[in-house]
Each structure stands twice: as C-alpha cells, then as structure tokens.
Design an enzyme around this catalytic site. Structure first.
Site, PDB file in Angstrom:
ATOM      1  N   CYS A  70      -3.089  -2.305  -1.995  1.00 20.60           N
ATOM      2  CA  CYS A  70      -2.562  -0.949  -1.853  1.00 20.60           C
ATOM      3  C   CYS A  70      -3.355  -0.089  -2.829  1.00 20.60           C
ATOM      4  O   CYS A  70      -3.295  -0.322  -4.050  1.00 20.60           O
ATOM      5  CB  CYS A  70      -1.080  -0.947  -2.216  1.00 20.60           C
ATOM      6  SG  CYS A  70      -0.345   0.692  -2.219  1.00 20.60           S
ATOM      7  N   CYS A 194      -7.381   3.728   1.666  1.00 26.31           N
ATOM      8  CA  CYS A 194      -5.975   3.346   1.874  1.00 26.31           C
ATOM      9  C   CYS A 194      -6.018   2.188   2.865  1.00 26.31           C
ATOM     10  O   CYS A 194      -6.717   2.280   3.888  1.00 26.31           O
ATOM     11  CB  CYS A 194      -5.184   4.513   2.457  1.00 26.31           C
ATOM     12  SG  CYS A 194      -3.527   4.027   3.030  1.00 26.31           S
TER      13      CYS A 194
HETATM   14  N1  DGL Z   1      -1.670   1.020   1.947  1.00 29.38           N
HETATM   15  C1  DGL Z   1      -1.348   1.920   0.871  1.00 29.38           C
HETATM   16  C2  DGL Z   1      -2.645   2.344   0.188  1.00 29.38           C
HETATM   17  O1  DGL Z   1      -3.641   1.629   0.308  1.00 29.38           O
HETATM   18  C3  DGL Z   1      -0.481   3.010   1.408  1.00 29.38           C
HETATM   19  C4  DGL Z   1       0.256   3.732   0.387  1.00 29.38           C
HETATM   20  C5  DGL Z   1       1.530   4.380   0.847  1.00 29.38           C
HETATM   21  O2  DGL Z   1       2.509   3.660   1.006  1.00 29.38           O
HETATM   22  O3  DGL Z   1       1.529   5.613   0.969  1.00 29.38           O
HETATM   23  O4  DGL Z   1      -2.720   3.338  -0.491  1.00 29.38           O
END
Ligand code: DGL
Length: 272
Positions: A70, A194
């Site tokens: 994340c 992301c």
């Molecule tokens: N997959 C997360 C990232 O890489 C998403 C973050 C979220 O929950 O907004 O930032």
C-alpha cells in the site's frame, strides 16, 4: 513462516499475484483492511494507527517480514514505524523503493549517492495522502538528480475500484491524466503509485499515449522481494499454505477480489 502482505483493501492483490507468479513456493499471508478502506483520504495519524495495528496482526500470525503493499501506508507510516515501533527481529518493507530503484536505473538495494538518470520529467499518480506526504519525491531525491515530479492526487479512484465500478474508474483515470498533462504536457514516464491502479494500467497507458512509459509496482516489488529473500534467507521460513485475511466481510470481499483480479480468490475473516 509466511511473508505478510498488507493493503488497505484489494489493491495489494496486484502485488500478491505477481509475487505468487514469481515465487510459487513462498507461503504468503495477505491482509486487506477492507473495513477501513480507503486509507488515501485519512489523516496521517489515522493511517499510522491502522497500519501499525494490521502489521501487528500479521506479526501475531507468524510473519517476520511484512510488505506494505500500500503506497499510502508506505508513504505516510513506514518511516515513523521504522524509527519508533518495529521490533528488532521483524522487518517491514514498503513498495516505493523498488519502483524508485527501477526509475533511477539501480540494482535492488543499491544505496550509492544520487546521480543523473534518463527520466527528467516524471508523472506520479497516487492517493491524496501519498501525494500530500511528498515521500515519493523524498525517496527519489536520495537516488536521482534533476527529476521533475508532477503529482496528481487521484481522489475517488480507489473507492471506484473497491466497488468494481470500472466504468467510473476509467472515466476518472482519463480526467486525472488530462489534469496532469495540462501541468506537465510531456512526461518521459509515469508512475502508478497506488497498488489498486495496475488493474487499469492499459487505461492509463491509453490516456497518456504510447510514448510515455508506465511503471507499475507488481512485477518490480516481486523481483525486489526475491532478491531480498536471497540476501536474507532467514526470512524465507518453512513451506506452508498461502491465505488471505480481511477485516471486512469475507464473503463480500472474496466476491469483490475475484472480480478485481479476474480469477477466484477466497478470503477468511481476520477475527478467525
Ligand atoms: N492500495 C493503496 C495504495 O497503494 C490504496 C490506498 C487507499 O486505501 O486509499 O495507496
């Protein structure tokens, strides 16, 4: 002993599936905090608290090494966790560094001084919290000189992907890409910062045009993890099953995850 893979929700599955392809024998324990997703619109304190709580849950289930799959957690919480919280016998790695090493043409783990690189103008697409943290620019400046980064906070995109609303998500990608290209008309490369976004990599590529290279994290993180485990064999551990846990409703999350990845993924409840 599985390697823990953590994300706020489904996005980390893009990293999880690339690791499985590259290292099919490596047991993994995935944890999605679907109850609290998205993280990218939360404040730094909240993101830190949730990331620590979920990392602890993976430590408690036998993981000595946890990957924060994340970017929001890696950008906002990881430095503080490393400075103040992570126990001596545990390791937590983020997903920024492998991507920055790739952009700055380095071998995995090469910490030599910053130098000039081929990419001069770089577009970054990430959550509002990741963009606000400026962690990407900080980590890049340790490795590369003279790269202009233009960052686009992609508000709403994670929500659309968590709800599997691909039509809305694609429209959002086009609008976020146009907004960025108005400020930086000719980036050399673009970074999908992301872990939810690789599902729409083809849409980013189409909106950006064929001459802009798009970096996405799954394969880069998998390659860098393999290298890390070769250098730290004590973190590999014994064989065992790979499992996926969620703080949300396991039935709903399994359905959403199966749609998200395009093949069956079954989740169990974190509560057990
Ligand atoms: N997959 C997360 C990232 O890489 C998403 C973050 C979220 O929950 O907004 O930032």
């Amino acid at each position: 002993m599985p390697v823990g893979i953590f994300d706020s929700g489904l996005g980390g599955l893009t990293v999880f599936s690339e690791i499985r392809k590259r290292m099919p024998g490596q047991p993994l324990l995935y944890l999605g905090d679907n109850k609290h997703t998205p993280y990218g619109v939360r404040d730094a304190e909240d993101i830190y608290r949730l990331t620590v709580q979920n990392t602890q849950a993976l430590f408690d289930r036998g993981c000595d090494l946890v990957i924060l799959a994340c970017n929001t957690a890696s950008a906002v919480a990881l430095k503080r966790m490393q400075e103040t919280w992570i126990p001596k016998d545990k390791r937590v790695l983020g997903v920024f560094v492998p991507m920055i090493e790739a952009v700055s043409e380095r071998m995995w783990g090469d910490n030599s001084p910053p130098r000039e690189v081929t990419v001069n103008q770089l577009a970054l697409f990430a959550t509002p919290a990741t963009v606000a943290s400026r962690a990407f620019q900080r980590e890049l400046s340790f490795r590369a000189i003279g790269v202009d980064v233009e960052a686009q906070p992609c508000g709403g995109l994670v929500d659309a992907l968590e709800m599997n609303d691909l039509e809305l998500a694609e429209a959002m990608v086009h609008s976020h890409v146009s907004a960025l290209l108005r400020r930086m008309p000719k980036p050399d490369a673009a970074v999908l910062g992301c872990t939810h976004y690789p599902i729409l990599e083809h849409v980013f590529q189409e909106a950006l045009g064929p001459e802009i290279s798009v970096y996405s994290q799954g394969k880069l993180v998998a390659a860098s993890l393999e290298d890390y485990l070769q250098r730290h064999p004590e973190m590999v551990g014994a064989a065992g099953p790979t499992r996926c846990l969620t703080s949300g409703d396991p039935k709903d999350v399994s359905i959403a995850a199966t749609r998200f990845l395009g093949h069956s993924v079954q989740f169990e409840s974190l509560e057990g």
